[in-house]
Design a protein around this motif. Structure first.
Motif, PDB file in Angstrom:
ATOM      1  N   GLU A  95      12.149  22.910 -60.917  1.00  0.00           N
ATOM      2  CA  GLU A  95      12.592  22.247 -59.694  1.00  0.00           C
ATOM      3  C   GLU A  95      11.520  21.284 -59.173  1.00  0.00           C
ATOM      4  O   GLU A  95      11.827  20.177 -58.713  1.00  0.00           O
ATOM      5  CB  GLU A  95      12.932  23.299 -58.638  1.00  0.00           C
TER       6      GLU A  95
ATOM      7  N   GLY B  34      23.452  17.983 -54.090  1.00  0.00           N
ATOM      8  CA  GLY B  34      24.272  19.163 -54.341  1.00  0.00           C
ATOM      9  C   GLY B  34      23.636  20.142 -55.302  1.00  0.00           C
ATOM     10  O   GLY B  34      24.335  20.887 -55.993  1.00  0.00           O
ATOM     11  N   ARG B  35      22.317  20.154 -55.360  1.00  0.00           N
ATOM     12  CA  ARG B  35      21.610  21.059 -56.255  1.00  0.00           C
ATOM     13  C   ARG B  35      21.571  22.474 -55.675  1.00  0.00           C
ATOM     14  O   ARG B  35      21.633  22.666 -54.461  1.00  0.00           O
ATOM     15  CB  ARG B  35      20.176  20.581 -56.494  1.00  0.00           C
ATOM     16  N   THR B  36      21.456  23.450 -56.580  1.00  0.00           N
ATOM     17  CA  THR B  36      21.287  24.838 -56.161  1.00  0.00           C
ATOM     18  C   THR B  36      19.895  25.280 -56.586  1.00  0.00           C
ATOM     19  O   THR B  36      19.673  25.655 -57.749  1.00  0.00           O
ATOM     20  CB  THR B  36      22.347  25.748 -56.813  1.00  0.00           C
TER      21      THR B  36
ATOM     22  N   TYR C 165      27.308  27.762 -63.552  1.00  0.00           N
ATOM     23  CA  TYR C 165      26.626  27.029 -62.483  1.00  0.00           C
ATOM     24  C   TYR C 165      27.139  25.601 -62.327  1.00  0.00           C
ATOM     25  O   TYR C 165      26.781  24.922 -61.366  1.00  0.00           O
ATOM     26  CB  TYR C 165      25.128  26.988 -62.757  1.00  0.00           C
TER      27      TYR C 165
ATOM     28  N   GLU D 277      29.421  23.373 -60.943  1.00  0.00           N
ATOM     29  CA  GLU D 277      30.426  23.481 -59.889  1.00  0.00           C
ATOM     30  C   GLU D 277      31.064  22.143 -59.539  1.00  0.00           C
ATOM     31  O   GLU D 277      32.252  22.079 -59.252  1.00  0.00           O
ATOM     32  CB  GLU D 277      29.788  24.103 -58.636  1.00  0.00           C
TER      33      GLU D 277
ATOM     34  N   GLN E 282      28.888  17.811 -62.744  1.00  0.00           N
ATOM     35  CA  GLN E 282      28.217  18.838 -63.546  1.00  0.00           C
ATOM     36  C   GLN E 282      29.104  19.313 -64.687  1.00  0.00           C
ATOM     37  O   GLN E 282      28.624  19.564 -65.799  1.00  0.00           O
ATOM     38  CB  GLN E 282      27.828  20.004 -62.638  1.00  0.00           C
TER      39      GLN E 282
END
Length: 700
Positions: A141, A163-165, A516, A518, A522
């Motif tokens: 990250e 929109g990253r997790t 992941y 979503e 992606q």
């Protein structure tokens, strides 16, 4: 050096158009298998041969040392050995090191290739306790933030926008990121991203240095341009200045690293930045059969609303003769899928396909273990891709040092004998040692020995000095010798490679696309990853999935949405295979506590790994001794005979009959026929010498 006309010889019309476009901005959109490396290396050589640019003023940039090495090798063969072909990081490090004293001054920083240790210290200083997996995610990250030029103070906003997790709450990641940068500065550490930033700053702030760099490099070629991130683009722009002699090459359909900051927009937007650019499309696929190409094209055509525009879908046109139709197979569970794949691979090898020309590709590295076990049980050698670069491995560096020293006093022994003798103290035993890491080290050394055998067969007069020279050449161009085994690799690790036969496994929702994924963007990246997997196959393509994780488990999985429209209407689940493998003991339970066993190693042992079990250590040692002898006799890796886990299970259960031995996972009918009598002899107290005698009689 070949003449200009000789360089053009053998190119198709589109490749020749790209090669002849030697001035100004050029954009080559090159589909999978269309010969892009051939096109760009011939273009460089043609520019040199026609006097457009001296070869030492050319900088060709790519993303991996392997690709840069391949490019250097091809350019050398085309008569342009002085062209610089490097990765972004290698080129930047070379320039930064050269100008460090003048531009920065003071002691040079320590370059780190892994952030893990420093990130761990930063997390600890912020009061966070994180495990190694979380540390890897945090490091990734921070790397994304740095390549996208996102500062710690802007991180929370940037994450929300993209929109990253993140692996931790954004505020906490920002704190660790800031602490990481402080620690890096305090200890004079330089990571790859900071190295690029410093090079960019040096060029912008020192016009004299900028002029020297730009006078050295006047002609640029950038491969895999769809993978460029904002920081790399900053560096490229700094190198270019106001010039436009730049050729970019790439395929937006193979953009699979946007999660790491890459963006295809620089490639797709190139004609807008340079309206006078020459744009060439390479679509003739020389790698794959028409049957494989049809699947690849269909994968892209079925993309959703977030897919690339039709202008960049690169519909491939197959150039090879027809081949077998791809297969689509459904299995009850992961074990059934892995077992069947191992059987099919055995059939391909028996039919003449070399093991090194076969690959099993999966979405996540965690899927590897089941296939490692299945291939070992089937007696098929394999290698897991994703380790360190071959010539950077400690054992290879030590081997090069040893071989170089010995070459000065060559005693006249045969090349193969000499190399094997010198590598033995470094770990080259007759058969692989136990343990995955030890086996990987052995495979590296065995690859050197195999290369010596190849060279000796091609050039019987070759001596040790010739072999060392060959290794130095290969090290310079990152051309590693291969290990003759089936390749197991993730889809990301497979990019840029190709095999005669490819097995794409685990094709279910939640794995491909990964759970992941979503957003529509992606999901489309996952589709492109699937496309990359399909286009690795030259001839044989097998696609499969399993409905349950473990035998007897609930069949809750569904086939990947990417298979919709690809599977023939008549394609049915592998019912015959399921019937053949459906046995009462498919649901394996721990013989100690009765729990259902899910992991491959536990299923082989017949118990939970943490359940107590007694083992006959003397029998285990005899089994290992016998396995070494059997492997040497049959000239195969030891794990192909039986895996460590299978030997452990035999030593724990001490079977006295063939029926008891057959119930141990990892034995199977074929191995029972071949090795059953020997194993029972050992279990009854016999010696390894007695057990091996039968094998000696049947081995020619």
């Amino acid at each position: 050096m070949p003449s200009a006309e000789e360089i053009l010889r053998g190119l198709d019309p589109e490749q020749e158009e790209a090669v002849r476009a030697v001035r100004g901005p050029v954009c080559i959109l090159a589909g999978a298998g269309t010969g892009k490396t051939r096109a760009i290396t011939h273009r460089i050589a043609y520019a040199v041969a026609t006097g457009v640019v001296p070869e030492q003023q050319i900088l060709a940039v790519t993303f991996t040392t392997r690709a840069a090495g391949e490019m250097r090798g091809r350019l050398r063969a085309l008569g342009a050995p002085r062209v610089q072909a490097r990765t972004f990081h290698a080129a930047a490090l070379r320039q930064l090191s050269y100008f460090w004293a003048d531009a920065v001054g003071g002691p040079k920083p320590t370059l780190i290739d892994s952030k893990i240790k420093t990130v761990a210290a930063a997390a600890h200083s912020c009061g966070f306790q994180v495990d190694r997996t979380e540390l890897r995610d945090l490091a990734a990250e921070i790397e994304w933030a740095k390549v996208t030029q996102t500062r710690p103070t802007d991180y929370e906003t940037a994450v929300a926008k993209e929109g990253r997790t993140p692996p931790m709450p954004p505020r906490d990641v920002a704190r660790v990121y800031e602490a990481y940068e402080e620690l890096r500065s305090e200890h004079n550490l330089l990571d790859f991203e900071s190295m690029l930033e410093l090079t960019v700053a040096m060029i912008h702030e020192r016009p004299d240095i900028a002029e020297r760099i730009r006078s050295q490099y006047r002609y640029f070629v950038v491969d895999e341009f769809q993978d460029v991130n904002p920081l790399q683009k900053l560096l490229l722009d700094a190198w270019l200045g106001d010039r436009d002699d730049i050729c970019v090459v790439g395929d937006p359909n193979q953009t699979i690293y946007t999660f790491a900051g890459a963006t295809p927009s620089y490639l797709t937007g190139f004609p807008e930045v340079y309206p006078h650019a020459t744009v060439v499309r390479l679509v003739r696929d020389y790698r794959s059969t028409p049957q494989v190409v049809r699947v690849a094209n269909a994968v892209l055509r079925s993309g959703g609303a977030a897919a690339l525009s039709p202008d960049y879908r690169m519909e491939l046109v197959a150039q090879r003769p027809d081949g077998p139709e791809p297969t689509y197979t459904e299995y009850d569970d992961d074990l059934a899928e892995a077992t069947a794949v191992a059987e099919k691979i055995t059939g391909l090898i028996n039919a003449g396909t070399p093991a090194r020309e076969i690959a099993v590709l999966f979405r996540t590295n965690s899927q590897s273990a089941t296939y490692e076990q299945a291939l070992a049980d089937a007696g098929v050698p394999y290698t897991v891709r994703g380790a360190a670069q071959f010539f950077d491995r400690p054992e290879i560096r030590a081997a090069l040092h040893t071989l170089r020293g010995a070459s000065r006093a060559d005693d006249g022994e045969s090349l193969v004998t000499t190399v094997r003798h010198l590598l033995q103290p470094l770990g080259l035993t007759e058969q692989p040692p136990e343990g995955r890491q030890a086996r990987e080290k052995w495979e590296s050394l065995a690859a050197l020995a195999q290369l010596a055998e190849t060279i000796a067969a091609q050039r019987p007069e070759a001596r040790l000095a010739d072999f060392v020279a060959e290794l130095h050449t290969r090290a310079a161009i990152e051309h590693a010798p291969g290990f003759d085994g089936v390749t197991l690799a993730s889809l990301h690790a497979a990019k840029g490679l190709e095999w005669d036969a490819v097995f794409l496994v685990g094709l279910t929702e939640g794995l491909l696309p990964i759970i992941y994924a979503e957003t529509p963007e992606q999901v489309e990246e996952e589709r492109r990853l699937f496309y990359v997997g399909v286009t690795r196959a030259r001839e044989h393509l097998h696609l499969s999935w399993a409905l349950a994780r473990s035998p007897g488990g609930r069949r809750t999985r569904t086939p990947s949405r990417f298979l919709d429209g690809l599977r023939p209407a008549a394609a049915a689940p592998a019912r015959q295979h399921r019937e053949r493998h459906r046995k009462k003991d498919r649901m394996v339970r721990c013989r100690v506590c009765g729990a259902t066993l899910l992991e491959a190693v536990e299923r082989t042992l017949g118990r939970c790994q943490d359940c107590p079990a007694s083992v006959n250590e003397e029998l285990l040692e005899r089994l290992r001794h016998w396995r070494r002898e059997a492997a040497a006799l049959q000239k195969v890796p030891a794990f192909v005979i039986f895996t460590d886990a299978t030997l452990q299970a035999i030593a724990e259960q001490e079977p006295s009959t063939a029926a008891q031995l057959a119930r141990i996972s990892g034995v199977g009918e074929r191995k029972l026929r071949r090795y059953g009598e020997a194993i029972l002899t050992l279990c009854a107290g016999g010696t390894p010498e007695q057990a091996i005698s039968g094998l000696r009689e049947e081995t020619p």
